[in-house]
Design a protein around this motif. Structure first.
Motif, PDB file in Angstrom:
ATOM      1  N   ARG A  51       0.500  -1.029  -0.085  1.00  0.00           N
ATOM      2  CA  ARG A  51      -0.121  -0.054   0.182  1.00  0.00           C
ATOM      3  C   ARG A  51       0.861   0.815  -0.192  1.00  0.00           C
ATOM      4  N   GLU A  52       1.947   1.395   0.683  1.00  0.00           N
ATOM      5  CA  GLU A  52       2.891   2.765   0.600  1.00  0.00           C
ATOM      6  C   GLU A  52       3.689   2.657  -0.676  1.00  0.00           C
ATOM      7  N   ALA A  53       4.123   1.285  -1.299  1.00  0.00           N
ATOM      8  CA  ALA A  53       4.888   1.827  -2.407  1.00  0.00           C
ATOM      9  C   ALA A  53       3.506   1.635  -3.742  1.00  0.00           C
ATOM     10  N   VAL A  54       2.151   1.885  -3.465  1.00  0.00           N
ATOM     11  CA  VAL A  54       1.822   1.525  -4.012  1.00  0.00           C
ATOM     12  C   VAL A  54       1.133   3.594  -4.237  1.00  0.00           C
ATOM     13  N   ALA A  55       1.008   3.813  -3.316  1.00  0.00           N
ATOM     14  CA  ALA A  55       0.755   5.458  -2.632  1.00  0.00           C
ATOM     15  C   ALA A  55       1.786   6.706  -2.672  1.00  0.00           C
ATOM     16  N   LEU A  57       3.718   5.523  -6.418  1.00  0.00           N
ATOM     17  CA  LEU A  57       4.121   5.852  -7.332  1.00  0.00           C
ATOM     18  C   LEU A  57       2.534   6.668  -7.336  1.00  0.00           C
ATOM     19  N   GLU A  58       1.600   6.441  -6.626  1.00  0.00           N
ATOM     20  CA  GLU A  58      -0.018   7.423  -6.742  1.00  0.00           C
ATOM     21  C   GLU A  58       0.520   9.080  -7.183  1.00  0.00           C
ATOM     22  N   ARG A  59       1.253   9.512  -6.117  1.00  0.00           N
ATOM     23  CA  ARG A  59       1.951  11.072  -6.128  1.00  0.00           C
ATOM     24  C   ARG A  59       2.671  11.530  -6.945  1.00  0.00           C
ATOM     25  N   ALA A  60       3.479  10.023  -7.715  1.00  0.00           N
ATOM     26  CA  ALA A  60       4.132  10.067  -8.357  1.00  0.00           C
ATOM     27  C   ALA A  60       3.348  10.272  -9.777  1.00  0.00           C
ATOM     28  N   ALA A  61       2.173   9.820  -9.875  1.00  0.00           N
ATOM     29  CA  ALA A  61       1.903   9.997 -10.770  1.00  0.00           C
ATOM     30  C   ALA A  61       2.009   9.247 -12.200  1.00  0.00           C
ATOM     31  N   ALA A  62       2.472   7.652 -11.572  1.00  0.00           N
ATOM     32  CA  ALA A  62       2.667   6.569 -12.518  1.00  0.00           C
ATOM     33  C   ALA A  62       0.985   6.185 -12.404  1.00  0.00           C
ATOM     34  N   ILE A  63       0.592   5.792 -11.265  1.00  0.00           N
ATOM     35  CA  ILE A  63      -0.244   5.006 -11.414  1.00  0.00           C
ATOM     36  C   ILE A  63      -2.244   5.948 -11.286  1.00  0.00           C
ATOM     37  N   GLU A  64      -3.311   5.712 -11.185  1.00  0.00           N
ATOM     38  CA  GLU A  64      -4.154   5.637 -11.026  1.00  0.00           C
ATOM     39  C   GLU A  64      -4.681   4.699 -10.601  1.00  0.00           C
ATOM     40  N   ILE A  65      -5.488   5.227  -8.992  1.00  0.00           N
ATOM     41  CA  ILE A  65      -6.239   4.376  -8.130  1.00  0.00           C
ATOM     42  C   ILE A  65      -7.546   4.418  -8.422  1.00  0.00           C
ATOM     43  N   ARG A  66      -8.501   3.458  -9.148  1.00  0.00           N
ATOM     44  CA  ARG A  66      -9.977   3.742  -9.040  1.00  0.00           C
ATOM     45  C   ARG A  66     -10.518   2.822  -8.495  1.00  0.00           C
ATOM     46  N   ARG A  67     -11.432   3.542  -7.143  1.00  0.00           N
ATOM     47  CA  ARG A  67     -11.748   2.967  -6.080  1.00  0.00           C
ATOM     48  C   ARG A  67     -12.550   2.157  -6.656  1.00  0.00           C
ATOM     49  N   GLY A  68     -13.244   0.370  -5.868  1.00  0.00           N
ATOM     50  CA  GLY A  68     -13.812  -0.034  -6.459  1.00  0.00           C
ATOM     51  C   GLY A  68     -13.342  -0.893  -7.816  1.00  0.00           C
ATOM     52  N   VAL A  69     -12.306  -0.667  -7.958  1.00  0.00           N
ATOM     53  CA  VAL A  69     -12.100  -1.199  -9.659  1.00  0.00           C
ATOM     54  C   VAL A  69      -9.988  -2.034  -9.811  1.00  0.00           C
ATOM     55  N   GLY A  70      -9.670  -0.893  -8.924  1.00  0.00           N
ATOM     56  CA  GLY A  70      -8.265  -1.520  -8.938  1.00  0.00           C
ATOM     57  C   GLY A  70      -6.967  -0.540  -9.415  1.00  0.00           C
ATOM     58  N   THR A  71      -5.870  -0.496  -9.283  1.00  0.00           N
ATOM     59  CA  THR A  71      -5.295  -0.288  -9.639  1.00  0.00           C
ATOM     60  C   THR A  71      -4.033   0.086 -11.194  1.00  0.00           C
ATOM     61  N   PHE A  72      -3.936   1.237 -11.762  1.00  0.00           N
ATOM     62  CA  PHE A  72      -4.082   0.563 -13.790  1.00  0.00           C
ATOM     63  C   PHE A  72      -2.960   2.486 -13.309  1.00  0.00           C
ATOM     64  N   VAL A  73      -1.750   1.682 -14.860  1.00  0.00           N
ATOM     65  CA  VAL A  73      -1.000   2.260 -15.066  1.00  0.00           C
ATOM     66  C   VAL A  73      -0.895   3.912 -15.898  1.00  0.00           C
ATOM     67  N   ARG A  74      -1.123   4.311 -15.844  1.00  0.00           N
ATOM     68  CA  ARG A  74      -1.770   6.187 -16.718  1.00  0.00           C
ATOM     69  C   ARG A  74      -0.767   6.252 -17.589  1.00  0.00           C
ATOM     70  N   LEU A  75      -2.060   6.520 -18.138  1.00  0.00           N
ATOM     71  CA  LEU A  75      -1.411   6.750 -19.834  1.00  0.00           C
ATOM     72  C   LEU A  75      -0.571   7.879 -19.939  1.00  0.00           C
ATOM     73  N   PRO A  76      -0.100   7.821 -20.913  1.00  0.00           N
ATOM     74  CA  PRO A  76       1.035   9.184 -21.547  1.00  0.00           C
ATOM     75  C   PRO A  76       0.196  10.101 -21.285  1.00  0.00           C
ATOM     76  N   VAL A  77       1.378  11.490 -20.640  1.00  0.00           N
ATOM     77  CA  VAL A  77       0.393  13.055 -20.539  1.00  0.00           C
ATOM     78  C   VAL A  77       0.404  13.600 -21.262  1.00  0.00           C
ATOM     79  N   ALA A  78      -0.424  13.944 -22.120  1.00  0.00           N
ATOM     80  CA  ALA A  78      -0.404  14.346 -23.452  1.00  0.00           C
ATOM     81  C   ALA A  78      -0.407  16.195 -23.078  1.00  0.00           C
ATOM     82  N   ARG A  79       1.399  16.257 -23.603  1.00  0.00           N
ATOM     83  CA  ARG A  79       2.019  17.710 -23.297  1.00  0.00           C
ATOM     84  C   ARG A  79       2.121  18.966 -23.874  1.00  0.00           C
ATOM     85  N   VAL A  80       1.233  19.915 -23.733  1.00  0.00           N
ATOM     86  CA  VAL A  80       1.045  21.192 -24.767  1.00  0.00           C
ATOM     87  C   VAL A  80       2.659  21.684 -24.980  1.00  0.00           C
TER      88      VAL A  80
END
Length: 269
Positions: A51-55, A57-80
């Protein structure tokens, strides 16, 4: 689990290992990470460590936690990406966004600037700072607020200050704007040139955080400066804020030619 840094807490070792798998493509963008019990078993750690490792990675914006669904790798950020027009280092061409970062252009997404508010400059710190830069009393200035968006997602905010007497009718009310700087210049019958531009980093205040959909205090990249007439009279002060992970500032000092990399598909600023 290999110990990459013996002095690091175990949860950081696990976070780095998961990040390595994301970077290598073993956990591809958009994929669901293994469950807590699966990671506990594979890496021989307890649930708290996972849980601490996942937290982390979430702070680093590498993953996103979808409550009740799971933890997913974030899609690449579209840069402006924002670049000075390579044909001129003097003239302020405005933010045209005629083309887009590759990650959004390939999906047919447009960057749209929309006026959200037109207000008399008040007594805020940014209003007073703009007045100093323009060398005019705060009371004669108007502030125009805009947002940049791709689809329904806000990717940047701009604030423009200009003398109220120069505000054209097309910019006096909320709504889409094709090119604020050119509209202003054409209406006033003037040519706008860069006076100066500066780049800095700040933490998002509550208002900016709400518009951008990021936590308050998130890092924002700021591009600000003054545009003036050819005789040096300051006319426009602009302050643009973009989430740090979304922004890339590009300055072209030569035309693309033999031996030079092609210009990126970026808007102008």
């Amino acid at each position: 689990m290999p110990n990459h840094r013996r002095t690091s807490p175990r949860y950081l070792q696990l976070a780095r290992l998961i990040q390595e798998r994301i970077d290598s493509g073993e956990y591809p963008a958009g994929s669901r990470l293994p469950s807590e019990p699966e990671m506990c078993a594979e890496f021989d750690v307890n649930r708290l460590t996972v849980r601490e490792a996942v937290a982390e990675l979430e702070r680093a914006a590498a993953i996103e936690i979808r409550r009740g669904v799971g933890t997913f790798v974030r899609l690449p950020v579209a840069r402006v990406s924002i670049t000075v027009d390579p044909r001129s280092q003097r003239f302020d061409m405005g933010s045209t966004h005629a083309s887009l970062p590759e990650s959004t252009a390939d999906r047919g997404m447009d960057v749209q600037e929309t006026i959200t508010a037109v207000l008399p400059a008040g007594t805020s710190t940014t209003d007073e700072e703009a007045a100093r830069h323009l060398g005019r009393p705060v009371g004669v200035l108007t502030r125009v607020e805009t947002v940049f968006s791709t689809g329904s997602e806000c990717c940047g905010i701009s604030s423009y200050w200009l003398p109220r007497a120069l505000l054209p009718r097309e910019l006096a009310a909320p709504g889409p704007v094709e090119n604020l700087v050119r509209t202003l210049a054409d209406s006033a019958g003037i040519t706008l040139e860069y006076d100066w531009r500066a780049f800095s980093a700040i933490g998002a205040d509550i208002g900016d955080a709400d518009l951008l959909g990021v936590p308050a205090g998130s890092p924002l990249l700021v591009r600000e400066g003054v545009s003036c007439t050819p005789d040096g009279e300051p006319v426009l002060h602009v302050r643009r804020r973009i989430p740090g992970e979304r922004a890339r500032f590009v300055l072209h000092f030569r035309e693309t030619g033999p031996g030079l990399p092609p210009a990126p598909h970026d808007g102008q600023a």
